[in-house]
Design a protein around this motif. Structure first.
Motif, PDB file in Angstrom:
ATOM      1  N   ARG A 153      37.218  45.720  37.445  1.00 19.96           N
ATOM      2  CA  ARG A 153      37.367  46.381  36.141  1.00 19.96           C
ATOM      3  C   ARG A 153      36.751  45.484  35.076  1.00 19.96           C
ATOM      4  N   GLN A 154      36.739  45.966  33.852  1.00 17.67           N
ATOM      5  CA  GLN A 154      36.160  45.200  32.754  1.00 17.67           C
ATOM      6  C   GLN A 154      36.872  43.864  32.602  1.00 17.67           C
ATOM      7  N   GLY A 155      36.087  42.777  32.560  1.00 19.34           N
ATOM      8  CA  GLY A 155      36.625  41.446  32.330  1.00 19.34           C
ATOM      9  C   GLY A 155      37.202  40.762  33.557  1.00 19.34           C
ATOM     10  N   ASP A 156      37.094  41.362  34.737  1.00 23.29           N
ATOM     11  CA  ASP A 156      37.661  40.767  35.954  1.00 23.29           C
ATOM     12  C   ASP A 156      36.874  39.559  36.426  1.00 23.29           C
ATOM     13  N   THR A 157      37.602  38.517  36.780  1.00 23.59           N
ATOM     14  CA  THR A 157      37.028  37.419  37.548  1.00 23.59           C
ATOM     15  C   THR A 157      37.428  37.678  38.995  1.00 23.59           C
ATOM     16  N   LEU A 158      36.759  37.037  39.932  1.00 21.10           N
ATOM     17  CA  LEU A 158      37.046  37.289  41.340  1.00 21.10           C
ATOM     18  C   LEU A 158      38.482  36.911  41.684  1.00 21.10           C
ATOM     19  N   ASP A 159      38.925  35.745  41.229  1.00 25.00           N
ATOM     20  CA  ASP A 159      40.291  35.338  41.568  1.00 25.00           C
ATOM     21  C   ASP A 159      41.342  36.239  40.922  1.00 25.00           C
ATOM     22  N   ALA A 160      41.107  36.703  39.709  1.00 23.89           N
ATOM     23  CA  ALA A 160      42.066  37.611  39.055  1.00 23.89           C
ATOM     24  C   ALA A 160      42.123  38.957  39.782  1.00 23.89           C
ATOM     25  N   LEU A 161      40.968  39.467  40.197  1.00 21.72           N
ATOM     26  CA  LEU A 161      40.909  40.724  40.939  1.00 21.72           C
ATOM     27  C   LEU A 161      41.662  40.605  42.261  1.00 21.72           C
ATOM     28  N   LEU A 162      41.432  39.511  42.982  1.00 17.03           N
ATOM     29  CA  LEU A 162      42.116  39.321  44.268  1.00 17.03           C
ATOM     30  C   LEU A 162      43.620  39.196  44.088  1.00 17.03           C
ATOM     31  N   TRP A 163      44.059  38.513  43.039  1.00 16.95           N
ATOM     32  CA  TRP A 163      45.492  38.354  42.802  1.00 16.95           C
ATOM     33  C   TRP A 163      46.137  39.679  42.419  1.00 16.95           C
ATOM     34  N   ARG A 164      45.527  40.373  41.473  1.00 19.09           N
ATOM     35  CA  ARG A 164      46.111  41.610  40.964  1.00 19.09           C
ATOM     36  C   ARG A 164      46.149  42.717  42.015  1.00 19.09           C
ATOM     37  N   ASP A 165      45.048  42.937  42.702  1.00 21.71           N
ATOM     38  CA  ASP A 165      44.949  44.094  43.593  1.00 21.71           C
ATOM     39  C   ASP A 165      45.310  43.816  45.042  1.00 21.71           C
ATOM     40  N   ALA A 166      45.279  42.542  45.470  1.00 21.39           N
ATOM     41  CA  ALA A 166      45.548  42.248  46.875  1.00 21.39           C
ATOM     42  C   ALA A 166      46.621  41.184  47.077  1.00 21.39           C
ATOM     43  N   GLY A 167      47.076  40.552  45.988  1.00 19.50           N
ATOM     44  CA  GLY A 167      48.101  39.522  46.118  1.00 19.50           C
ATOM     45  C   GLY A 167      47.595  38.260  46.796  1.00 19.50           C
ATOM     46  N   LEU A 168      46.286  37.998  46.730  1.00 22.08           N
ATOM     47  CA  LEU A 168      45.695  36.834  47.372  1.00 22.08           C
ATOM     48  C   LEU A 168      45.522  35.706  46.370  1.00 22.08           C
ATOM     49  N   GLY A 169      45.523  34.465  46.878  1.00 21.13           N
ATOM     50  CA  GLY A 169      45.419  33.304  46.012  1.00 21.13           C
ATOM     51  C   GLY A 169      44.164  32.500  46.256  1.00 21.13           C
TER      52      GLY A 169
END
Length: 74
Positions: free
Chosen positions: A10-26
């Motif tokens: 989405r707008q403004g997503d970094t890879l780590d933020a996207l992984l955390w928000r949508d997949a719960g990955l760190g």
């Protein structure tokens, strides 16, 4: 064996933020995701809107990503 999952930036997503928000990955999961998405690092720190990110099947993706509840007021 679970199939690979795809996420959309989405707008403004970094890879780590996207992984955390949508997949719960760190952070420990980033190397496997970067390996599954060659060239994604060249997109820069903020992913272009609509970028598809493949999360490898070897990653355990929880059914729902949970975060601790923070209440500012009672």
């Amino acid at each position: 064996m679970p199939a690979a999952t795809t996420l959309r930036a989405r707008q403004g997503d970094t890879l780590d933020a996207l992984l955390w928000r949508d997949a719960g990955l760190g952070p420990a999961d980033l190397p496997a995701v970067l390996a599954a998405n060659p060239g994604i690092a060249e997109a820069g720190p903020v992913l272009p809107i609509g970028t598809i990110v493949i999360v490898p099947a070897t990653q355990a993706i929880p059914a729902t990503a949970t975060r601790p509840l923070i209440q500012l007021w009672d």
